[in-house]
Design an enzyme around this catalytic site. Structure first.
Site, PDB file in Angstrom:
ATOM      1  N   LEU A  80       0.812  -1.215   0.000  1.00  0.00           N
ATOM      2  CA  LEU A  80       0.000   0.000   0.000  1.00  0.00           C
ATOM      3  C   LEU A  80       0.846   1.265   0.000  1.00  0.00           C
ATOM      4  O   LEU A  80       0.416   2.298  -0.535  1.00  0.00           O
ATOM      5  CB  LEU A  80      -0.956   0.005   1.194  1.00  0.00           C
ATOM      6  CG  LEU A  80      -1.994  -1.128   1.216  1.00  0.00           C
ATOM      7  CD1 LEU A  80      -2.881  -1.008   2.441  1.00  0.00           C
ATOM      8  CD2 LEU A  80      -2.831  -1.147  -0.053  1.00  0.00           C
ATOM      9  N   HIS A  81       2.061   1.200   0.573  1.00  0.00           N
ATOM     10  CA  HIS A  81       2.894   2.408   0.572  1.00  0.00           C
ATOM     11  C   HIS A  81       3.388   2.779  -0.834  1.00  0.00           C
ATOM     12  O   HIS A  81       3.905   3.877  -1.030  1.00  0.00           O
ATOM     13  CB  HIS A  81       4.067   2.277   1.553  1.00  0.00           C
ATOM     14  CG  HIS A  81       5.144   1.318   1.137  1.00  0.00           C
ATOM     15  ND1 HIS A  81       6.352   1.239   1.786  1.00  0.00           N
ATOM     16  CD2 HIS A  81       5.204   0.376   0.158  1.00  0.00           C
ATOM     17  CE1 HIS A  81       7.110   0.317   1.215  1.00  0.00           C
ATOM     18  NE2 HIS A  81       6.436  -0.218   0.231  1.00  0.00           N
ATOM     19  N   ASP A  82       3.207   1.879  -1.800  1.00  0.00           N
ATOM     20  CA  ASP A  82       3.585   2.171  -3.186  1.00  0.00           C
ATOM     21  C   ASP A  82       2.544   3.006  -3.917  1.00  0.00           C
ATOM     22  O   ASP A  82       2.798   3.435  -5.050  1.00  0.00           O
ATOM     23  CB  ASP A  82       3.761   0.865  -3.976  1.00  0.00           C
ATOM     24  CG  ASP A  82       4.990   0.071  -3.547  1.00  0.00           C
ATOM     25  OD1 ASP A  82       5.932   0.682  -3.020  1.00  0.00           O
ATOM     26  OD2 ASP A  82       4.990  -1.150  -3.750  1.00  0.00           O
ATOM     27  N   GLU A 122       3.362  -2.750   7.249  1.00  0.00           N
ATOM     28  CA  GLU A 122       3.956  -1.515   6.734  1.00  0.00           C
ATOM     29  C   GLU A 122       4.789  -0.860   7.835  1.00  0.00           C
ATOM     30  O   GLU A 122       4.599  -1.140   9.025  1.00  0.00           O
ATOM     31  CB  GLU A 122       2.859  -0.518   6.315  1.00  0.00           C
ATOM     32  CG  GLU A 122       1.972  -0.955   5.175  1.00  0.00           C
ATOM     33  CD  GLU A 122       2.452  -0.462   3.823  1.00  0.00           C
ATOM     34  OE1 GLU A 122       3.364   0.386   3.773  1.00  0.00           O
ATOM     35  OE2 GLU A 122       1.894  -0.926   2.810  1.00  0.00           O
ATOM     36  N   GLN A 149       4.074   6.606   3.441  1.00  0.00           N
ATOM     37  CA  GLN A 149       4.040   5.841   4.696  1.00  0.00           C
ATOM     38  C   GLN A 149       2.946   6.460   5.559  1.00  0.00           C
ATOM     39  O   GLN A 149       3.005   7.641   5.876  1.00  0.00           O
ATOM     40  CB  GLN A 149       5.385   5.901   5.408  1.00  0.00           C
ATOM     41  CG  GLN A 149       6.564   5.409   4.609  1.00  0.00           C
ATOM     42  CD  GLN A 149       6.463   3.958   4.190  1.00  0.00           C
ATOM     43  OE1 GLN A 149       6.908   3.576   3.120  1.00  0.00           O
ATOM     44  NE2 GLN A 149       5.858   3.135   5.032  1.00  0.00           N
TER      45      GLN A 149
END
Length: 357
Positions: A253-255, A282, A310
């Site tokens: 998800l941080h991408d 994460e 983040q």
């Protein structure tokens, strides 16, 4: 004025010296990346060599190599032994090509794709947009498809990092509550394999792009869990296989920005039965000052490369709530955390509904 090359200065150092030392951090990183790219640690793996001998082994110009080895010693990668030989320090050995290596991550941070993009941080902060496509002609993921050499270094770097995430995660999070787990965007299955190895009663589904999961068998076989894993391929933007008690998604998800992350979570939520859980692995911002020193820099890297981020616990809570998932806990796992959610009753959020933005 006197300047150190170690990156550590006493609090009493003049402010100008402290600023200069911070700025030299990029230079130190360049030495580390080049040390990895040139294979210096591998060149010294069999024992100490003189600078001249090491330069010959690595195919380097002698005088320049001597200066570079001096720089490597200044950042703690090398030391001088008897008879003027060079020896690896513990830090230097971590850049050798072996199972405990950080060599490819160091090579990635020194690549043009990564380091040159950092030169445009001001543009990213002004606009909120990644400058990667403007610099390299395509977005980061398309760039990887067109440049297999860089992609190979990047993928190896991510594998090196993931190996350091796995043990703290399986120790911090109670997987024993679940009988089945789907690893969404699970790569070649290293995290899933570790979970199943620790919990022999569990079964798993590995889900990722076809070209990724096609290379998963060695990882799963080495862990002796291949017979308990169903491998499925596809895009998490299109949908996620259903049926598991737990859905795990690690450092994906941080991408992505909030819109794309919401879509991924919505697809997972639609695959979850009521009461099923999700574990999002994460590096979570805002949990403590020490971790945030690293996470805040990771956040800038995500912004630069792909407009990712983040997130804080509250940001995860909001994203999950919009797709019908209730955040129920956070387990610390070193620099990483496991954000746990549970599917609640009712329909998942859809565009235009109160749960969607």
């Amino acid at each position: 004025m006197t300047i150190t090359a170690s990156g550590s200065l006493p609090p009493s150092a003049p402010v100008a010296v402290q600023i200069l030392d911070l700025l030299m951090g990029g230079w130190r990183a360049g030495v580390v990346s080049t040390f990895a790219e040139l294979g210096v640690a591998d060149g010294l793996a069999a024992g100490g060599l003189t600078p001249a001998q090491l330069a010959v082994r690595l195919g380097l110009e002698h005088d320049t190599a001597e200066r570079f080895f001096r720089a490597g010693a200044s950042v703690g990668l090398l030391r001088r032994g008897e008879h003027d030989t060079l020896e690896l320090t513990e830090l230097g050995r971590a850049l050798a090509s072996d199972d405990g290596s950080m060599r490819n991550f160091a090579r990635w941070t020194g690549s043009t794709a990564e380091r040159a993009t950092w030169a445009h941080l001001a543009t990213a902060v002004r606009t909120g947009r990644s400058p990667f496509a403007a610099m390299h002609g395509s977005g980061v993921w398309e760039f990887m498809e067109s440049d297999p050499d860089t992609a190979a270094v990047f993928n190896s770097a991510m594998t090196e990092l993931s190996k350091r995430v796995i043990q703290p995660v399986i120790e911090a999070f109670d997987f024993s509550r679940f009988s089945s787990v789907t690893d969404v965007g699970g790569g070649r299955g290293a995290l899933l394999a570790a979970v199943l190895r620790k919990h022999p009663e569990m079964t798993g589904v590995l889900f990722d792009q076809p070209d990724v999961v096609s290379r998963s068998l060695p990882e799963l076989s080495d862990a002796a869990v291949a017979h308990r894993v169903t491998v499925k391929s596809g895009s998490f933007f299109d949908g996620v296989p259903s049926g598991s008690d737990l859905f795990m998604i690690s450092n994906v998800l941080h991408d992505w920005d909030d819109g794309r992350s919401r879509l991924i979570l919505r697809n997972i939520a639609e695959a979850m039965h009521e009461g099923a859980h999700i574990a999002v692995v994460e590096a979570v911002a805002g949990l403590d000052d020490t971790a945030d020193k690293a996470i805040s820099l990771m956040d800038m890297d995500m912004l630069l490369l792909c407009e990712g981020k983040q997130r804080t616990v509250e940001e995860f809570r909001l994203l999950m709530a919009e797709v019908g998932i209730e955040l129920v806990g956070v387990s610390r796992a070193g620099l990483q955390s496991v954000v746990e959610g549970r599917k609640v009753s009712g329909e998942t959020g859809t565009p235009g509904s109160p749960r969607s933005r």
